[in-house]
Design an enzyme around this catalytic site. Structure first.
Site, PDB file in Angstrom:
ATOM      1  N   ASP A 121       1.316   2.619  -0.396  1.00  0.00           N
ATOM      2  CA  ASP A 121       0.142   3.256   0.184  1.00  0.00           C
ATOM      3  C   ASP A 121      -0.131   2.594   1.529  1.00  0.00           C
ATOM      4  O   ASP A 121      -0.158   1.365   1.604  1.00  0.00           O
ATOM      5  CB  ASP A 121      -1.084   2.962  -0.695  1.00  0.00           C
ATOM      6  CG  ASP A 121      -1.663   4.206  -1.329  1.00  0.00           C
ATOM      7  OD1 ASP A 121      -1.307   5.311  -0.896  1.00  0.00           O
ATOM      8  OD2 ASP A 121      -2.474   4.055  -2.247  1.00  0.00           O
ATOM      9  N   ARG A 158       7.771   6.970  -0.851  1.00  0.00           N
ATOM     10  CA  ARG A 158       6.514   7.446  -1.414  1.00  0.00           C
ATOM     11  C   ARG A 158       6.668   8.910  -1.838  1.00  0.00           C
ATOM     12  O   ARG A 158       7.096   9.754  -1.061  1.00  0.00           O
ATOM     13  CB  ARG A 158       5.383   7.308  -0.392  1.00  0.00           C
ATOM     14  CG  ARG A 158       4.078   8.011  -0.746  1.00  0.00           C
ATOM     15  CD  ARG A 158       3.347   7.287  -1.853  1.00  0.00           C
ATOM     16  NE  ARG A 158       2.161   8.043  -2.286  1.00  0.00           N
ATOM     17  CZ  ARG A 158       0.940   7.878  -1.792  1.00  0.00           C
ATOM     18  NH1 ARG A 158       0.731   6.983  -0.831  1.00  0.00           N
ATOM     19  NH2 ARG A 158      -0.059   8.577  -2.248  1.00  0.00           N
ATOM     20  N   ASP A 197      -3.174   3.011   4.162  1.00  0.00           N
ATOM     21  CA  ASP A 197      -4.439   3.693   4.413  1.00  0.00           C
ATOM     22  C   ASP A 197      -5.178   3.042   5.577  1.00  0.00           C
ATOM     23  O   ASP A 197      -5.310   1.814   5.619  1.00  0.00           O
ATOM     24  CB  ASP A 197      -5.347   3.626   3.185  1.00  0.00           C
ATOM     25  CG  ASP A 197      -4.841   4.481   2.033  1.00  0.00           C
ATOM     26  OD1 ASP A 197      -4.314   5.576   2.303  1.00  0.00           O
ATOM     27  OD2 ASP A 197      -4.975   4.052   0.874  1.00  0.00           O
ATOM     28  N   ARG A 218       2.876   4.448  -7.138  1.00  0.00           N
ATOM     29  CA  ARG A 218       3.541   4.733  -5.870  1.00  0.00           C
ATOM     30  C   ARG A 218       4.217   3.481  -5.325  1.00  0.00           C
ATOM     31  O   ARG A 218       3.766   2.362  -5.570  1.00  0.00           O
ATOM     32  CB  ARG A 218       2.549   5.270  -4.855  1.00  0.00           C
ATOM     33  CG  ARG A 218       1.487   4.275  -4.445  1.00  0.00           C
ATOM     34  CD  ARG A 218       0.180   4.898  -4.120  1.00  0.00           C
ATOM     35  NE  ARG A 218      -0.432   5.511  -5.271  1.00  0.00           N
ATOM     36  CZ  ARG A 218      -1.641   6.074  -5.259  1.00  0.00           C
ATOM     37  NH1 ARG A 218      -2.355   6.079  -4.174  1.00  0.00           N
ATOM     38  NH2 ARG A 218      -2.143   6.609  -6.330  1.00  0.00           N
TER      39      ARG A 218
END
Length: 198
Positions: free
Chosen positions: A123, A111, A125, A120
């Protein structure tokens, strides 16, 4: 009666005893993590992230959603489509430690954070952490705008049908307000899937 455990038959189940001790010794909390990728081999990357989470001490994956494909939201034009998924887990890690682990997994998959909302490789999250609401700039909970993004809500509902976004309501109701599981161009990919590690 012989009370020496070394000479009498035993139904001692080490694995369940360890599981029980783990639950007793550590406060196990439910957390929900979103995964996304739009560079490289997206499916392999998401599977690698699931595997890396599963290898994390103090964390146990309970459910993994189907894979959903969607166009990139925000950021530069003409980005590749994203693959998105949601993982539901039980963990004794505090929220910031879980965030640190997520960032380390992102880094392991290359990343790069140069363009805001740019393409990207990965991710990771944290969407929610057992009802915690936080305005700490380092970790906002629930994740900002998660309640209005179908690419988050559709896989979340798939992995956790009774889920709620703290402060906003049930994921199923929020997704229906947006137009249902295929709102905002989200498409469930039943031809590919992620697997839980053995």
């Amino acid at each position: 009666m012989n009370s020496d455990p070394t000479t009498s038959p035993s139904t001692f189940d080490l694995e369940s005893r360890v599981d029980s001790a783990d639950t007793t010794l550590h406060s196990q909390r439910c957390a929900v993590v979103a995964l996304g990728s739009n560079l490289g081999n997206r499916l392999d990357t998401l599977q690698g992230a699931v595997d890396a989470l599963a290898d994390t001490p103090g964390l146990r994956i309970k459910a993994v959603s189907a894979v959903y494909e969607t166009e990139a939201v925000g950021g530069p034009d003409e980005q590749p489509n994203y693959y998105n998924a949601v993982v539901v887990l039980r963990t004794s890690l505090p929220p910031l430690d879980l965030l640190e682990r997520g960032n380390a997994i992102e880094d392991a998959f290359g990343r790069v954070r140069t363009v805001r909302w740019g393409a990207r490789t990965l991710d990771v999250d944290i969407l929610a952490y057992e009802g915690v609401v936080s305005d700490d700039p380092q970790l906002l909970l629930p994740h900002p705008r998660s309640h209005e993004r179908a690419f988050v809500l559709a896989p979340w509902l798939d992995a956790q049908p009774d889920a709620e976004v703290p402060g906003y309501g049930q994921v199923s109701v929020l997704l229906e307000k947006l137009g249902g599981p295929d709102a905002q161009g989200v498409r469930r990919r039943d031809d590919i899937r992620l697997t839980l590690p053995e």
